[in-house]
Design an enzyme around this catalytic site. Structure first.
Site, mmCIF file in Angstrom:
data_model
loop_
_atom_site.group_PDB
_atom_site.id
_atom_site.type_symbol
_atom_site.label_atom_id
_atom_site.label_comp_id
_atom_site.label_asym_id
_atom_site.label_seq_id
_atom_site.Cartn_x
_atom_site.Cartn_y
_atom_site.Cartn_z
ATOM 1 N N ASP A 203 68.943 48.541 -17.173
ATOM 2 C CA ASP A 203 69.062 48.288 -15.740
ATOM 3 C C ASP A 203 67.940 49.042 -15.015
ATOM 4 O OD1 ASP A 203 71.316 46.829 -16.297
ATOM 5 O OD2 ASP A 203 72.734 48.416 -15.757
ATOM 6 N N ARG A 268 86.062 37.242 -20.306
ATOM 7 C CA ARG A 268 85.752 38.615 -19.904
ATOM 8 C C ARG A 268 85.272 38.568 -18.459
ATOM 9 N NH1 ARG A 268 83.763 43.867 -21.494
ATOM 10 N NH2 ARG A 268 82.046 44.461 -20.153
HETATM 11 C C1 GA4 Z 1 69.373 43.576 -14.860
HETATM 12 C C2 GA4 Z 1 70.377 44.440 -14.077
HETATM 13 C C3 GA4 Z 1 71.063 43.672 -12.939
HETATM 14 O O1 GA4 Z 1 72.051 42.789 -13.477
HETATM 15 C C4 GA4 Z 1 70.044 42.850 -12.117
HETATM 16 C C5 GA4 Z 1 69.394 41.843 -13.061
HETATM 17 C C6 GA4 Z 1 68.404 40.858 -12.461
HETATM 18 C C7 GA4 Z 1 69.063 39.517 -12.116
HETATM 19 O O2 GA4 Z 1 70.009 39.116 -12.770
HETATM 20 O O3 GA4 Z 1 68.546 38.880 -11.189
HETATM 21 C C8 GA4 Z 1 67.252 40.728 -13.496
HETATM 22 C C9 GA4 Z 1 67.483 41.888 -14.519
HETATM 23 C C10 GA4 Z 1 68.522 42.779 -13.869
HETATM 24 C C11 GA4 Z 1 66.178 42.659 -14.832
HETATM 25 C C12 GA4 Z 1 64.920 41.767 -14.959
HETATM 26 C C13 GA4 Z 1 64.957 40.534 -14.047
HETATM 27 C C14 GA4 Z 1 65.869 40.834 -12.867
HETATM 28 C C15 GA4 Z 1 67.131 39.415 -14.239
HETATM 29 C C16 GA4 Z 1 65.739 39.478 -14.755
HETATM 30 C C17 GA4 Z 1 65.295 38.745 -15.759
HETATM 31 C C18 GA4 Z 1 70.698 42.244 -10.879
HETATM 32 C C19 GA4 Z 1 68.865 43.695 -11.811
HETATM 33 O O4 GA4 Z 1 68.655 44.360 -10.808
HETATM 34 O O5 GA4 Z 1 67.936 43.619 -12.835
#
Ligand code: GA4
Length: 326
Positions: A203, A268
């Site tokens: 994250d 889930r």
């Molecule tokens: C991963 C952590 C959170 O769920 C999130 C995700 C985000 C999304 O789902 O839009 C991202 C992912 C997350 C990291 C890289 C990018 C952005 C999907 C993706 C491929 C909401 C976040 O902040 O980063």
């Protein structure tokens, strides 16, 4: 014998699968917020695992259950209704597509900014769900602040709120997601494998706070590279260190790689708060954590720069590597 139609098989082919996890891992640190040694134990867990379970956290079971029930009701709506609140760009309802760069997973979700002004209007989201999300986020944010204050204290960072103020700030760029991983019994019967609901990733933010129903699926990657299954426990929170906190601790804390396998028989549902700093906040190691003469492992960046770069990446990429000093 299980017979799946060709269109269903074709649809499933785009998702990665994995053998169901063997045993549930029992080594995850369990930290009681009311334990006088909690601070030291939180810091140790952030170093060893970047992950721990929090009990006696003070956030009511009732609030969680009410929100979970509302989320379940939402995900039960006809696809057309849910779609009214999507696609997530980046906030709103999403189904099977994660992020903007081609990642997919056996999951549907609602993603919100915790800053209302940043959310578009979601015509498909009932008011009761919306109110509960706000109430829950505010309770979880308070708890996350308490954890960050314990960390700041234990690391002898002069100001107690050096970390917590970043997510308490009204400009904090935090978000909240409700995930629903539907079961897929047919695939399990056919291949003995489970679908990957949310592929491996770290994250980007400071801290993530997860609570789920009693269905397992979450796995974390240990320091030795092995994947282990996290026991499900709807009464507790799981906390994980994000990339930004790894940088602020100059690599002492570990932004833990994790993923979710869908259960073959049970739905889930998970609720995750991602505590992030304001867009203009600079992310760099805190001077108080650095030993004399210690060099920063990372180039300094703002959260806005990191976020931009994250949204150009694929889910499983090592996003911090671009900011490491060579
Ligand atoms: C991963 C952590 C959170 O769920 C999130 C995700 C985000 C999304 O789902 O839009 C991202 C992912 C997350 C990291 C890289 C990018 C952005 C999907 C993706 C491929 C909401 C976040 O902040 O980063």
């Amino acid at each position: 014998m299980v017979v799946l139609s060709q269109p269903i098989l074709d649809d499933l082919a785009q998702f990665k699968t994995c053998k169901p996890a063997p045993d549930i891992f029992t080594g995850i640190p369990v930290i009681d917020l009311s334990d006088p040694n909690a601070k030291a134990r939180v810091v140790q867990a952030c170093k060893d695992f970047g992950f721990f379970k929090l009990i006696n956290h003070g956030v009511s079971m009732e609030l969680f259950s009410l929100l979970e029930a509302e989320a379940v009701n939402f995900f039960k709506l006809p696809q057309q209704e849910k779609q009214k609140s999507g696609p997530p760009t980046p906030f709103g309802y999403g189904n099977k597509r994660i992020g903007p760069n081609g990642d997919v997973g056996w999951v549907e979700y609602l993603l919100f900014s915790t800053n209302s002004a940043q959310n578009p209007i979601f015509p498909g989201i009932p008011q009761t769900l919306w109110c509960l999300v706000n109430e829950y986020v505010s309770a979880v944010r308070n708890m996350a602040c308490e954890v960050l204050e314990m960390i700041a204290d234990e690391l002898r960072i002069g100001e107690k709120d050096a970390l917590s103020r970043l997510i308490r700030d009204e400009k904090s760029d935090s978000c909240f997601r409700l995930n629903h991983y539907p079961p897929c019994p047919e695939l399990q019967a056919l291949s003995g494998r489970n679908l990957i609901g949310f592929g491996e990733h770290t994250d980007p933010q400071i801290i993530s706070v997860l609570r789920s129903n009693n269905t397992s699926g979450l796995q974390i990657c240990l320091r030795d590279g092995s994947w282990v299954s996290v026991p499900s426990d709807h009464a507790s929170f799981y906390i994980n260190v994000g990339d930004s906190l790894q940088v602020m601790s100059n690599g002492r804390f570990r932004s833990v790689k994790h993923r979710v396998l869908s259960d073959s028989l049970k739905s889930r549902v998970s609720l995750i708060y991602f505590g992030g700093p304001g867009l203009s906040e600079k992310i760099r190691p805190l001077s108080s954590v650095m030993e004399e003469g210690e060099e920063s492992l990372y180039k300094e960046f703002t959260w806005s720069e990191y976020k931009k770069s994250a949204y150009k990446s694929r889910l499983g990429d090592n996003r911090l590597s671009l900011f490491e000093k060579s």
